[in-house]
Write an enzyme that holds these catalytic residues in place. Structure first.
Site, mmCIF file in Angstrom:
data_model
loop_
_atom_site.group_PDB
_atom_site.id
_atom_site.type_symbol
_atom_site.label_atom_id
_atom_site.label_comp_id
_atom_site.label_asym_id
_atom_site.label_seq_id
_atom_site.Cartn_x
_atom_site.Cartn_y
_atom_site.Cartn_z
ATOM 1 N N HIS A 82 0.848 -1.206 0.000
ATOM 2 C CA HIS A 82 0.000 0.000 0.000
ATOM 3 C C HIS A 82 0.875 1.245 0.000
ATOM 4 C CE1 HIS A 82 -3.596 2.413 1.544
ATOM 5 N NE2 HIS A 82 -2.568 3.220 1.781
ATOM 6 N N GLU A 83 1.874 1.246 0.884
ATOM 7 C CA GLU A 83 2.751 2.431 0.992
ATOM 8 C C GLU A 83 3.609 2.604 -0.245
ATOM 9 O OE1 GLU A 83 0.787 2.865 4.390
ATOM 10 O OE2 GLU A 83 1.811 4.278 3.100
ATOM 11 N N HIS A 122 1.741 4.185 -3.011
ATOM 12 C CA HIS A 122 1.681 5.658 -2.943
ATOM 13 C C HIS A 122 2.868 6.246 -3.694
ATOM 14 C CE1 HIS A 122 -1.785 6.505 -0.486
ATOM 15 N NE2 HIS A 122 -1.343 5.838 0.564
ATOM 16 N N TYR A 129 -3.879 14.339 -3.208
ATOM 17 C CA TYR A 129 -4.304 13.596 -2.021
ATOM 18 C C TYR A 129 -5.427 14.314 -1.274
ATOM 19 C CZ TYR A 129 -3.554 10.000 1.569
ATOM 20 O OH TYR A 129 -3.689 8.937 2.423
ATOM 21 N N GLU A 176 -5.924 6.770 -2.520
ATOM 22 C CA GLU A 176 -5.989 5.751 -1.465
ATOM 23 C C GLU A 176 -6.467 4.415 -2.026
ATOM 24 O OE1 GLU A 176 -5.431 4.858 1.778
ATOM 25 O OE2 GLU A 176 -3.970 6.481 1.513
ATOM 26 N N ASP A 192 -13.137 11.746 4.419
ATOM 27 C CA ASP A 192 -11.709 11.389 4.469
ATOM 28 C C ASP A 192 -11.366 10.492 3.270
ATOM 29 O OD1 ASP A 192 -9.316 10.858 6.870
ATOM 30 O OD2 ASP A 192 -9.439 9.469 5.174
ATOM 31 N N HIS A 225 -9.463 8.102 3.058
ATOM 32 C CA HIS A 225 -9.381 6.676 3.401
ATOM 33 C C HIS A 225 -10.758 6.017 3.417
ATOM 34 C CE1 HIS A 225 -5.604 8.293 5.141
ATOM 35 N NE2 HIS A 225 -5.110 7.126 4.804
#
Ligand SMILES: O=C(NO)[C@]12CC[C@H](CC1)C2
Ligand SMILES: [Zn+2]
Length: 318
Positions: free
Chosen positions: A140-141, A144, A155, A164, A228, A230
């Site tokens: 996931h990271e 990004h 973002y 996300e 948000d 997320h």
């Protein structure tokens, strides 16, 4: 192709040369193919000044810290998945360093990409165990980072939800790859291997039923700019799930029936859209249009291209 040498981790450095078949002379030399994973692990020792002490670089032996070694391995699996599935050589497509700092702060229940590198907290042992140990969180990271090198989806707002979602989607595509290209319930859970270690079966997020976490959206008409990123990611996460596995909206927000095309074709479509078509300000409506364009560019059938549109219609993106 000739082997010009080997990387620190033993992988070959390949030299592509064009040779005159008559006299064997080298006509042209093509660029060396990057094959290293280029990992650079740092230990923050529970401080917050990045990047922290360098503790393991590409090809170096395992350290005495299992968290460092696990994250090193997760980064390797993520590199391999991107190379094998999408022929991508690291974050930037040309062997860019994978910089990762672990043991960030104290009992930190999060992980993030800071625009240059990945950062992982240890968790407090109740909400999260050590996030650096997780394959889908690591992927996931790292995703990004891929997104920041390609579409650079802003973002915030709808593009932030898509940003996300790209990370949740490819985080789980890498988890699917790491599981031997086998789909299971975990393929659709985000962070399940480190979220609430004392509670079995739950997850931070659920791509196949986003609203199950109590916050995420699963229907575009419910979107507002205050949500948000997320949580608005759930709209695209569910579209990806339905495109991969087929079916209808899990909470009957629409009645659209989506035909499955499988996770790998769905991943190829979303990868091409994110890396070659999306812009920084992409909206959900444009994501629908441009994932359809990606399916067409990939030469998929009309039925598969229609399934892409159906998946977005199923989550209310008309
Ligand atoms: O969005 C994130 N990182 O960029 C996460 C996903 C799993 C952890 C909690 C939130 C990190
Ligand atoms: Zn994220």
């Amino acid at each position: 192709v000739t082997v010009k040498g080997t990387q620190a981790d033993g992988t070959p450095i390949l030299d592509k040369v064009l040779v005159n078949a008559v006299d064997g002379s080298v006509v042209a030399r093509l660029p060396t193919i990057h094959t290293a994973k280029n990992r650079e692990l740092h230990d923050l020792k529970n401080k917050t000044t990045l990047p922290g002490t360098t503790v393991r670089t590409e090809g170096q032996a395992a350290t005495s810290d299992a968290v460092v070694n696990n994250n090193y391995d997760r980064l390797g699996t993520t590199y391999d998945a991107y190379k094998e599935l999408f022929n991508r050589d690291s974050l930037d497509g040309s062997g860019g360093k994978l910089i990762s700092s672990v043991h960030y702060s104290t009992k930190y229940n999060n992980a993030y990409w800071n625009g240059t590198q990945m950062v992982y907290g240890d968790g407090d042992g109740s909400t999260f165990s050590n996030l650096a140990n997780s394959l889908d969180v690591t992927a996931h990271e790292l995703t990004h980072g891929v997104t920041s090198n390609t579409s650079n989806l802003e973002y915030s707002g709808e593009s932030g939800g898509l940003n996300e979602a790209m990370s949740d989607i490819f985080g789980n595509v890498v988890e699917y790859y790491g599981a031997g290209k086998v789909v299971s319930d975990n393929t659709w859970k985000v962070g399940e291997d480190v979220y609430t270690p004392n509670t079995a079966g739950d997850a931070l997020r659920y791509m196949n039923d986003p609203a199950k976490d109590g916050d995420s959206l699963d229907y575009y008409p419910d979107y507002t700019s205050g949500v948000d990123v997320h949580y608005s990611s759930g709209i695209a996460n569910l579209a990806f799930y339905l495109l991969s596995q087929g079916g209808k909206h899990p909470r009957s927000k629409t009645t659209v029936s989506v035909t499955a095309i499988g996770i790998e074709k769905a991943a190829q479509i979303f990868y091409r859209a994110n890396t070659q078509i999306f812009t920084a300000s992409t909206t959900f409506a444009q994501a629908k249009q441009w994932t359809g364009q990606a399916a067409q560019d990939l030469g998929y059938t009309q039925a598969e291209i229609s399934a892409v549109a159906d998946a977005w219609s199923a989550v209310g993106v008309t």
